[in-house]
Design a protein around this motif. Structure first.
Motif, PDB file in Angstrom:
ATOM      1  N   ASP A   1      55.984  47.981  18.699  1.00  0.00           N
ATOM      2  CA  ASP A   1      54.997  47.240  17.644  1.00  0.00           C
ATOM      3  C   ASP A   1      53.924  46.320  18.348  1.00  0.00           C
ATOM      4  O   ASP A   1      52.932  46.087  18.247  1.00  0.00           O
ATOM      5  N   SER A   2      54.675  45.492  19.687  1.00  0.00           N
ATOM      6  CA  SER A   2      53.743  44.564  20.205  1.00  0.00           C
ATOM      7  C   SER A   2      54.469  44.058  21.403  1.00  0.00           C
ATOM      8  O   SER A   2      55.765  44.589  21.866  1.00  0.00           O
ATOM      9  N   ILE A   3      53.760  43.371  22.500  1.00  0.00           N
ATOM     10  CA  ILE A   3      54.214  42.773  23.366  1.00  0.00           C
ATOM     11  C   ILE A   3      53.974  41.254  23.263  1.00  0.00           C
ATOM     12  O   ILE A   3      53.044  40.994  22.941  1.00  0.00           O
ATOM     13  N   HIS A   4      55.109  40.624  23.769  1.00  0.00           N
ATOM     14  CA  HIS A   4      55.275  39.202  23.531  1.00  0.00           C
ATOM     15  C   HIS A   4      55.181  38.520  25.066  1.00  0.00           C
ATOM     16  O   HIS A   4      55.846  38.882  26.230  1.00  0.00           O
ATOM     17  N   PHE A   5      54.292  37.554  25.165  1.00  0.00           N
ATOM     18  CA  PHE A   5      54.179  36.869  26.722  1.00  0.00           C
ATOM     19  C   PHE A   5      54.378  35.362  26.598  1.00  0.00           C
ATOM     20  O   PHE A   5      53.659  34.679  25.581  1.00  0.00           O
ATOM     21  N   THR A   6      54.986  34.709  27.627  1.00  0.00           N
ATOM     22  CA  THR A   6      55.202  33.211  27.432  1.00  0.00           C
ATOM     23  C   THR A   6      54.302  33.043  28.986  1.00  0.00           C
ATOM     24  O   THR A   6      54.769  33.419  30.026  1.00  0.00           O
ATOM     25  N   LEU A   7      53.319  32.453  29.003  1.00  0.00           N
ATOM     26  CA  LEU A   7      52.510  32.268  30.259  1.00  0.00           C
ATOM     27  C   LEU A   7      52.476  30.688  30.623  1.00  0.00           C
ATOM     28  O   LEU A   7      52.072  29.984  29.876  1.00  0.00           O
ATOM     29  N   LYS A   8      52.861  30.494  31.777  1.00  0.00           N
ATOM     30  CA  LYS A   8      52.756  28.867  32.283  1.00  0.00           C
ATOM     31  C   LYS A   8      51.296  28.756  32.538  1.00  0.00           C
ATOM     32  O   LYS A   8      50.491  29.530  32.740  1.00  0.00           O
ATOM     33  N   PRO A   9      50.950  27.456  32.861  1.00  0.00           N
ATOM     34  CA  PRO A   9      49.722  27.067  32.924  1.00  0.00           C
ATOM     35  C   PRO A   9      49.154  27.774  34.144  1.00  0.00           C
ATOM     36  O   PRO A   9      49.363  28.000  35.344  1.00  0.00           O
ATOM     37  N   ALA A  10      47.633  28.281  33.872  1.00  0.00           N
ATOM     38  CA  ALA A  10      46.924  29.166  34.896  1.00  0.00           C
ATOM     39  C   ALA A  10      47.477  30.553  35.401  1.00  0.00           C
ATOM     40  O   ALA A  10      47.338  30.858  36.256  1.00  0.00           O
ATOM     41  N   GLU A  11      48.487  30.906  34.823  1.00  0.00           N
ATOM     42  CA  GLU A  11      49.292  31.927  34.973  1.00  0.00           C
ATOM     43  C   GLU A  11      48.755  33.300  34.229  1.00  0.00           C
ATOM     44  O   GLU A  11      47.998  33.113  33.229  1.00  0.00           O
ATOM     45  N   SER A  12      48.694  34.473  34.967  1.00  0.00           N
ATOM     46  CA  SER A  12      48.239  35.706  34.399  1.00  0.00           C
ATOM     47  C   SER A  12      49.433  36.776  34.520  1.00  0.00           C
ATOM     48  O   SER A  12      50.368  36.805  35.457  1.00  0.00           O
ATOM     49  N   LYS A  13      49.221  37.942  33.686  1.00  0.00           N
ATOM     50  CA  LYS A  13      50.279  39.120  33.806  1.00  0.00           C
ATOM     51  C   LYS A  13      49.347  40.288  33.729  1.00  0.00           C
ATOM     52  O   LYS A  13      48.389  40.299  32.956  1.00  0.00           O
ATOM     53  N   ILE A  14      49.814  41.396  34.428  1.00  0.00           N
ATOM     54  CA  ILE A  14      49.163  42.810  34.226  1.00  0.00           C
ATOM     55  C   ILE A  14      50.363  43.552  33.842  1.00  0.00           C
ATOM     56  O   ILE A  14      51.381  43.615  34.695  1.00  0.00           O
ATOM     57  N   VAL A  15      50.305  44.247  32.842  1.00  0.00           N
ATOM     58  CA  VAL A  15      51.490  45.212  32.423  1.00  0.00           C
ATOM     59  C   VAL A  15      50.784  46.644  32.342  1.00  0.00           C
ATOM     60  O   VAL A  15      49.768  46.938  32.055  1.00  0.00           O
ATOM     61  N   LYS A  16      51.651  47.543  32.651  1.00  0.00           N
ATOM     62  CA  LYS A  16      51.497  48.967  32.715  1.00  0.00           C
ATOM     63  C   LYS A  16      52.206  49.517  31.410  1.00  0.00           C
ATOM     64  O   LYS A  16      53.532  49.178  31.493  1.00  0.00           O
ATOM     65  N   ILE A  17      51.592  50.087  30.516  1.00  0.00           N
ATOM     66  CA  ILE A  17      52.204  50.748  29.339  1.00  0.00           C
ATOM     67  C   ILE A  17      52.302  52.297  29.608  1.00  0.00           C
ATOM     68  O   ILE A  17      51.030  53.032  29.805  1.00  0.00           O
ATOM     69  N   ASN A  18      53.431  52.928  29.524  1.00  0.00           N
ATOM     70  CA  ASN A  18      53.518  54.299  29.696  1.00  0.00           C
ATOM     71  C   ASN A  18      53.506  54.969  28.490  1.00  0.00           C
ATOM     72  O   ASN A  18      54.187  54.653  27.388  1.00  0.00           O
ATOM     73  N   LEU A  19      52.454  55.743  27.987  1.00  0.00           N
ATOM     74  CA  LEU A  19      52.315  56.438  26.826  1.00  0.00           C
ATOM     75  C   LEU A  19      53.049  57.647  26.727  1.00  0.00           C
ATOM     76  O   LEU A  19      53.492  58.308  27.842  1.00  0.00           O
TER      77      LEU A  19
END
Length: 69
Positions: free
Chosen positions: A51-69
């Protein structure tokens, strides 16, 4: 039905605040109620999300995720 891979980038532009993000699959055009294998490209952590993806990001942090369909 979609097949292949889907990439999502998430950013925290705040320099001092940690933030929480929740991205619903329906917002990405994916099926609600379906499970997808997700891989964080920075840490190589793999998990199953529904249903969804949850992220907690520290200051100035980024994430890239790959979702396999």
């Amino acid at each position: 039905m979609l097949t292949g891979k889907f990439f999502v980038a998430v950013y925290n532009f705040y320099e001092i605040n940690t933030i929480k993000k929740n991205i619903k699959f329906t917002r990405l055009g994916l099926d609600e109620g379906s499970e997808y294998k997700v891989c964080d490209l920075w840490s190589q952590e793999t998990f199953i999300a529904k249903d969804s993806i949850h992220f907690t990001l520290k200051p100035a942090e980024s994430k890239i995720v790959k979702i396999n369909l």
